[in-house]
Write a protein that holds these residues in place. Structure first.
Motif, mmCIF file in Angstrom:
data_model
loop_
_atom_site.group_PDB
_atom_site.id
_atom_site.type_symbol
_atom_site.label_atom_id
_atom_site.label_comp_id
_atom_site.label_asym_id
_atom_site.label_seq_id
_atom_site.Cartn_x
_atom_site.Cartn_y
_atom_site.Cartn_z
ATOM 1 N N ALA A 1 1.512 20.600 3.328
ATOM 2 C CA ALA A 1 2.766 19.904 2.997
ATOM 3 C C ALA A 1 3.366 20.475 1.722
ATOM 4 O O ALA A 1 4.575 20.724 1.624
ATOM 5 N N HIS A 2 2.507 20.711 0.725
ATOM 6 C CA HIS A 2 2.957 21.227 -0.573
ATOM 7 C C HIS A 2 3.676 22.577 -0.411
ATOM 8 O O HIS A 2 4.813 22.748 -0.859
ATOM 9 N N GLU A 3 3.021 23.508 0.248
ATOM 10 C CA GLU A 3 3.593 24.853 0.368
ATOM 11 C C GLU A 3 4.842 24.850 1.252
ATOM 12 O O GLU A 3 5.815 25.546 0.958
ATOM 13 N N GLY B 1 6.831 22.409 1.471
ATOM 14 C CA GLY B 1 7.851 21.808 0.599
ATOM 15 C C GLY B 1 8.548 22.891 -0.223
ATOM 16 O O GLY B 1 9.774 22.936 -0.323
ATOM 17 N N HIS B 2 7.749 23.798 -0.791
ATOM 18 C CA HIS B 2 8.338 24.935 -1.516
ATOM 19 C C HIS B 2 9.273 25.726 -0.590
ATOM 20 O O HIS B 2 10.345 26.163 -0.999
ATOM 21 N N ALA B 3 8.814 25.921 0.652
ATOM 22 C CA ALA B 3 9.604 26.729 1.599
ATOM 23 C C ALA B 3 10.945 26.051 1.903
ATOM 24 O O ALA B 3 11.972 26.721 2.033
ATOM 25 N N ALA C 1 10.489 23.299 -10.439
ATOM 26 C CA ALA C 1 9.886 24.166 -9.424
ATOM 27 C C ALA C 1 8.970 23.418 -8.456
ATOM 28 O O ALA C 1 8.807 23.829 -7.315
ATOM 29 N N GLU C 2 8.362 22.317 -8.905
ATOM 30 C CA GLU C 2 7.427 21.599 -8.031
ATOM 31 C C GLU C 2 8.041 20.354 -7.406
ATOM 32 O O GLU C 2 7.331 19.510 -6.874
ATOM 33 N N THR C 3 9.357 20.217 -7.481
ATOM 34 C CA THR C 3 9.994 18.998 -6.988
ATOM 35 C C THR C 3 9.801 18.825 -5.485
ATOM 36 O O THR C 3 9.279 17.793 -5.032
ATOM 37 N N ALA C 4 10.191 19.825 -4.711
ATOM 38 C CA ALA C 4 10.115 19.672 -3.250
ATOM 39 C C ALA C 4 8.664 19.636 -2.781
ATOM 40 O O ALA C 4 8.313 18.887 -1.869
ATOM 41 N N SER C 5 7.816 20.435 -3.412
ATOM 42 C CA SER C 5 6.419 20.513 -2.972
ATOM 43 C C SER C 5 5.703 19.183 -3.202
ATOM 44 O O SER C 5 4.998 18.691 -2.318
ATOM 45 N N THR C 6 5.890 18.604 -4.374
ATOM 46 C CA THR C 6 5.226 17.334 -4.673
ATOM 47 C C THR C 6 5.838 16.203 -3.857
ATOM 48 O O THR C 6 5.137 15.311 -3.385
HETATM 49 ZN ZN LIG Z 1 3.414 24.387 -6.011
#
Ligand SMILES: [Zn+2]
Length: 585
Positions: free
Chosen positions: A378-380, A382-384, A405-410
């Protein structure tokens, strides 16, 4: 269905004929670009010429990203492959050369008079943030000869000191806990035992860690204090930053007040994590909760999830939020850019590599069917989603800057947790998920914010002549405040701070972890309140990539200001988890 592997032939085929051609093209483009050097020396270009220059610069950067990206991906999929190794080494060299060849532009741009720079920056509207950011460091930049001296002396000075710290601490060997064998082990292998089910083993592992670090404590402390003084001398005295932490704020493009509000919010709510630890002690059946028990395992659901089901769950979690998120995440798999199959020689960990704007990103992880793998997935992805939403920006703007940078991933992890929680078969499974979330919340928000508070204090104390022992005492005070009586801390933890590489390598970096995670909780709180109305706001936020200052991007989506109230929203989410967990156990 087996976890997929990606298809790198989409970039370059194995015998690389096109790679050689592209590399030659990159060199030619670079040669042409360096022609601007002489042109710029004759005075500022016209806005039209400037645009042309930026387009050339972007084009060659795109090509460079493609080439070096391919080398990194080929290496990541098999680090033992000699062809991949040598390609990687070659590309690193090529990229270093390229960086040097292009440097003249940034130096010229940074040194240009404000009157001349302003019209150029506004004429190149879609590059403005990057251009302005580059110039923001102008007041802290020294004349070129002085910069050169600093660079040169750093090699045998500040940088060498940190390298020595690494060399010294990386060769430390540790005795494993008595029941775990005889042979000495490295730090990572030792730390496996802090997650052991046996409380005595956990305690032994920590005592051994700080026995070894503590034996060198005074000298490691001296190294740290030297790094701290170097930071101050260079950044305050020579470069005129306001304070040691201000250097990091400028690099993150964040106002100091927003971070101060974050740190004070964490300080105010430290008791919330204390409540969590008390609850954890109860569930584990421990009379008192010791620092050794922080990562004590709970009886976990060990059922494996096959890849197809796991991937489906993650996509469904994205779909619960927005069909667009779901389809952008699915595209990574459809485009053959997802490497999830375990393999010998494959790089550990996980990443999402967003090579070019408008292009489908590449994701690597190793899927073994554990619950943690679902969260990594899910995390990765999210980055995509994030980088695809920002795909309309140029190459300098499409990557989110560190604070966002970690908004969508988290956020994607939260979506998955929400879905798994709602569909859990029983309360035990639900409680397991909540423990996972709260462990995470402590490790990224509480622990990292208190790290940053210690760094502020350590820089202050060192300036006023404190010794390594004074810093160790300050560290114990920091832990006492952080745990507020909920956790018993052994005296050996006074040397924990000399074992944190971030403190030596990148002062004040750690607050970004707190910032990112609590930001996402605040966003999650808004989503809980607003439901579907929140979806376009988050989509908008992500689609801005790194094209503006973080605070501006948040404000444009109706979020912020980043004051104590804003951060409070994040803590309400943690309160919610804790309340739910209380009713379950
Ligand atoms: Zn990340």
């Amino acid at each position: 269905m087996e976890p997929p592997v990606w298809n790198l032939d989409q970039l370059y085929c194995s015998d690389h004929p096109k790679l050689a051609a592209d590399l030659a093209a990159l060199k030619e483009q670079t040669r042409k670009f360096t022609g601007w050097r002489a042109r710029l020396q004759n005075g500022p270009p016209s806005p039209l010429e400037f645009r042309e220059l930026l387009t050339e610069l972007e084009d060659l950067n795109r090509l460079a990203h493609r080439l070096s990206g391919f080398a990194s991906l080929a290496f990541a999929q098999d680090t033992q492959d000699q062809k991949a190794q040598s390609l990687m080494a070659r590309m690193n060299e090529e990229m270093a050369d390229l960086g040097n060849d292009l440097l003249f532009f940034e130096i010229w741009w940074k040194e240009l008079d404000g009157d001349q720079a302003a019209p150029l920056a506004s004429a190149a509207a879609d590059f403005t943030y990057w251009l302005t950011r580059t110039r923001a460091f102008r007041p802290h930049t020294l004349p070129e000869p002085e910069e050169k001296i600093i660079n040169l002396k750093n090699v045998t000075g500040g940088d060498a000191l940190i390298a020595l710290y690494d060399s010294l601490t990386n060769r430390y060997r540790f005795r494993p806990p008595a029941s775990k064998g005889e042979a000495e082990v490295g730090r990572d292998e030792l730390m496996v035992h802090v997650r052991d089910a046996d409380p005595a083993v956990r305690a032994e592992a920590y005592r051994e860690l700080y026995r070894v670090f503590g034996a060198d404590g005074p000298i490691l402390g001296q190294m740290y204090q030297t790094a701290v003084r170097d930071w101050r001398l260079e950044n305050i005295r020579l470069r005129h930053y306001e304070s040691p932490i201000d250097v990091r704020h400028k690099a993150n493009d964040l106002p100091g007040e927003a971070v101060a509000a974050l740190l004070s919010a964490v300080r105010d709510r430290a008791g919330l994590f204390g409540d969590f630890f008390r609850l954890k002690a109860r569930v584990l059946g421990l009379e008192k909760f010791r620092r050794y028990d922080l990562y004590a395992p709970l009886a976990e659901d060990r059922a494996k999830v096959d890849f197809q089901t796991g991937f489906g769950e993650v996509l469904a979690a994205f779909g619960d939020f927005s069909p667009l998120f779901r389809s952008l995440a699915a595209r990574v798999g459809e485009a053959g850019r997802f490497h999830a199959r375990p393999g010998a020689g494959k790089q550990g960990g996980a990443f999402c590599y967003s090579m070019l704007p408008g292009d489908t990103p590449w994701v690597l992880m190793t899927y073994n069917g554990r619950r943690q793998d679902l969260f990594t997935l899910a995390h990765e992805l999210g980055h995509a989603v994030h980088s695809q939403l920002a795909g309309d920006h140029n190459i300098f703007h499409f990557h989110a800057t560190l604070p966002l940078a970690e908004t969508a991933s988290t956020f994607a992890e939260m979506l998955l947790a929400g879905r798994l929680k709602a569909r859990a078969k029983n309360d035990r499974e639900r409680a397991g998920l909540l423990f996972h979330l709260l462990d995470d919340a402590y490790a990224t928000i509480g622990r990292q914010a208190f790290f940053a508070l210690f760094e502020i204090k350590a820089h202050e104390l060192t300036e006023n002549g404190a010794t390594a022992d004074d810093l160790a005492a300050a560290y114990m005070e920091n832990l006492a405040e952080q745990f507020g009586g909920a956790v018993e801390v052994g005296p050996e933890f006074r040397w924990e701070w000399v074992s944190i590489p971030h403190f030596f390598h990148t002062p004040f970096y750690v607050y970004a972890y707190s910032f990112g995670q609590l930001l996402v909780y605040s966003l999650w709180r808004s989503y809980e309140r607003e439901g579907a109305a929140f979806v376009p706001r988050l989509t908008e936020l992500l689609s801005r990539g790194g094209s503006e200052a973080p605070e501006k991007i948040l404000a444009a989506s109706g979020l912020g200001p980043l004051d104590v109230n804003f951060w409070q929203g994040g803590f309400e989410v943690i309160e919610g988890f804790l309340a739910e967990l209380e009713t379950l156990v």
